[in-house]
Write an enzyme that holds these catalytic residues in place. Structure first.
Site, PDB file in Angstrom:
ATOM      1  N   ASP A  45      30.283   0.611  52.954  1.00 34.00           N
ATOM      2  CA  ASP A  45      31.268   1.674  52.725  1.00 34.00           C
ATOM      3  C   ASP A  45      31.443   1.871  51.222  1.00 34.00           C
ATOM      4  OD1 ASP A  45      33.557   3.314  54.134  1.00 34.00           O
ATOM      5  OD2 ASP A  45      34.425   2.420  52.306  1.00 34.00           O
ATOM      6  N   ILE A  46      31.564   3.124  50.783  1.00 34.70           N
ATOM      7  CA  ILE A  46      31.764   3.442  49.367  1.00 34.70           C
ATOM      8  C   ILE A  46      33.237   3.257  49.022  1.00 34.70           C
ATOM      9  CG2 ILE A  46      31.579   5.245  47.602  1.00 34.70           C
ATOM     10  CD1 ILE A  46      29.354   6.496  49.278  1.00 34.70           C
ATOM     11  N   ASN A  61      35.974  12.506  45.825  1.00 37.28           N
ATOM     12  CA  ASN A  61      36.041  13.891  46.306  1.00 37.28           C
ATOM     13  C   ASN A  61      37.207  14.647  45.670  1.00 37.28           C
ATOM     14  OD1 ASN A  61      33.766  13.978  47.947  1.00 37.28           O
ATOM     15  ND2 ASN A  61      34.856  13.114  49.717  1.00 37.28           N
ATOM     16  N   HIS A  64      33.736  17.973  46.315  1.00 34.96           N
ATOM     17  CA  HIS A  64      32.881  17.525  47.418  1.00 34.96           C
ATOM     18  C   HIS A  64      31.399  17.580  47.064  1.00 34.96           C
ATOM     19  CE1 HIS A  64      35.934  16.927  50.523  1.00 34.96           C
ATOM     20  NE2 HIS A  64      36.583  17.968  49.978  1.00 34.96           N
ATOM     21  N   ARG A  74      13.305  -2.979  53.312  1.00 34.61           N
ATOM     22  CA  ARG A  74      11.907  -2.910  53.733  1.00 34.61           C
ATOM     23  C   ARG A  74      11.660  -1.692  54.612  1.00 34.61           C
ATOM     24  NH1 ARG A  74      12.150  -8.790  56.337  1.00 34.61           N
ATOM     25  NH2 ARG A  74      13.920  -7.660  57.230  1.00 34.61           N
ATOM     26  N   GLU A  98      31.579   8.269  54.511  1.00 36.08           N
ATOM     27  CA  GLU A  98      30.991   7.423  53.478  1.00 36.08           C
ATOM     28  C   GLU A  98      30.547   6.082  54.038  1.00 36.08           C
ATOM     29  OE1 GLU A  98      35.458   6.548  53.297  1.00 36.08           O
ATOM     30  OE2 GLU A  98      34.102   8.125  53.952  1.00 36.08           O
ATOM     31  N   ARG A 150      21.724  -7.198  46.326  1.00 36.31           N
ATOM     32  CA  ARG A 150      20.836  -6.404  45.469  1.00 36.31           C
ATOM     33  C   ARG A 150      21.240  -4.929  45.508  1.00 36.31           C
ATOM     34  NH1 ARG A 150      16.421  -8.376  47.337  1.00 36.31           N
ATOM     35  NH2 ARG A 150      16.028  -6.745  48.889  1.00 36.31           N
TER      36      ARG A 150
END
Length: 471
Positions: free
Chosen positions: A346-347, A354, A359, A378, A389, A409
């Site tokens: 989740d961001i 926004n 947006h 992969r 999001e 990562r």
């Protein structure tokens, strides 16, 4: 081609003797070397029936096989030995009678010591009345079927003949002998030494200066020609009869492929229709053209269906799989009993992005994260956008450390990136595992969401896993 093969074979035989002579020149007085060399020459191939090592004084130094029973003190004065010792060079004899009363041909190479002193000879003996390299090799190399074939040496003596009684005889009263002597190969009509009219073909073997002659009585050849004409006529009749039947059969079924293809034209929506179209044999151009057109139409139809499925199963903004596409892969993983890690992503503070930047910039953040996900995981890991999001990755691994390292990562990549001067944008990640955490897939996804919320409550921009692999 056959002549060159025979010539090469006899050249190789002379080279074998030449090699042995070079070895013996190093120490002709060495009894072990002499024994080993004659034994090797005899046993390494079937080229020679026996091997003799003779000194310049006509004394036998070594021989093989031992069944010859020759004496090492006695001098031997056969025609081949005497002539070879006199010539002191590469030598091929005419047929002569050996000390054991065998009709033989001798091939020999000289042996020289220091200062080019002549020491003797090493020779290979071919027994003409026994199984030998001539009747085996020449019968195979010169396949004249039912023709009458024999071999003569440079002195017109017969060294191979179907009638063994004639081996060793000198050819006389043969009307084609003079022509054969003057030419290396060719054909001629001749009367042989027995007064029979023959058609003959011949070819010389340069390395030994022998001539292979294949001949057949003229009357017999003409008789066979009549028989051959009859057989050819019968063969032509059968061939044309077969062609007629084949054309009749094809004409009866020429409309069959067109009818089959016409029926398939109304079934392009069937999943296996391309395989069925390919099963139709294109007997003629019109069928091939019709079949090609149907295949192209079917491929276009299938491609459009695939595009529709792709649109249905993927998120148009990010290009990642949507919930429907994710469910298809989940079903496959469950059916194949493949362990996987579920990563809920989740961001952080996406609503603020926004509200502050609009947006359009929010969509750019979503697209950037999607690209990072595709680069980070992969090819066989499944990246999805589950809504807003929120994202999900299905990693085909049961190792907590692998899933955790991949999550970290991705998180660090997002943290260290600047997207259009919007400042630092981070993500939070929760990880769960199937079937380790639960057998029910929906429960596994829920556990991953709970771990995501735990990461949010821990200050965001971190990863939480059910396996406690944060370190």
């Amino acid at each position: 081609m056959q002549q060159s093969r025979a010539d090469q074979h006899f050249s190789d035989m002379l080279k074998e003797l030449e090699y042995s002579a070079a070895q013996l020149e190093k120490d002709l007085n060495n009894p072990v070397l002499k024994y080993n060399e004659v034994s090797r020459l005899k046993n390494q191939s079937d080229n020679f029936n026996s091997i003799l090592l003779v000194s310049a004084k006509q004394q036998m130094l070594a021989y093989s096989p031992s069944s010859l029973g020759l004496s090492f003190q006695q001098t031997y004065g056969t025609e081949g030995i005497i002539e070879s010792l006199q010539k002191k060079k590469t030598y091929i004899s005419s047929p002569y009678w050996s000390v054991n009363n065998n009709l033989v041909i001798m091939m020999s190479q000289p042996i020289h010591g220091k200062n080019n002193q002549y020491l003797g000879l090493i020779s290979g003996i071919i027994h003409l009345h026994k199984k030998n390299v001539l009747n085996e090799m020449l019968s195979n190399q010169y396949d004249y079927k039912n023709s009458y074939m024999y071999v003569v040496d440079q002195h017109d003596r017969i060294i191979f003949h179907p009638d063994e009684k004639r081996i060793g005889d000198k050819i006389v009263n043969n009307t084609g002998l003079g022509y054969i002597r003057k030419n290396k190969s060719g054909s001629i009509r001749l009367v042989n030494s027995r007064g029979v009219d023959n058609l003959a073909g011949f070819a010389r073997i340069p390395s030994v200066n022998w001539t292979v002659i294949s001949q057949q009585p003229t009357d017999e050849l003409f008789a066979k020609a009549n028989t051959l004409i009859l057989k050819v006529s019968l063969g032509i009749f059968i061939f044309y009869l077969f062609i007629f039947i084949l054309i009749w059969w094809i004409s009866n079924f020429i409309a069959s492929p067109l009818n089959r293809l016409a029926r398939m034209a109304s079934m392009l929506n069937q999943p296996d229709i391309q395989d069925k179209i390919k099963e139709v044999d294109p007997w003629y151009f019109e069928v091939l053209k019709f079949r090609t057109s149907l295949l192209l139409s079917s491929e276009t139809f299938s491609h459009r269906i695939s595009e529709l499925k792709q649109h249905v199963n993927t998120d148009p903004l990010t290009g990642l799989y949507n919930r429907r596409g994710m469910q298809l892969f989940l079903n496959e993983l469950i059916d194949t009993r493949t362990e996987f890690a579920a990563l809920a992503i989740d961001i952080d503070f996406f609503k603020r992005v926004n509200d502050q930047y609009g947006h359009a910039k929010g969509d750019l953040v979503l697209q950037t994260l999607a690209r990072f996900m595709q680069d980070n995981f992969r090819e066989h890991d499944i990246c999805c956008r589950s809504g807003g999001e929120e994202f999900v990755v299905l990693m085909t691994t049961g190792e907590p450390s692998v899933a955790y390292k991949a999550s970290e990562r991705l998180r660090k990549t997002m943290q260290e990136s600047t997207i259009h001067d919007m400042g630092q944008i981070t993500i939070s990640i929760g990880i769960s595992f199937w079937p380790k955490d639960a057998q029910d897939v929906s429960e596994v996804l829920e556990i991953a969401d709970n771990k995501l919320y735990e990461a949010k409550h821990s200050g965001r921009n971190c990863t939480r896993s059910t396996a406690e692999q944060e370190s």
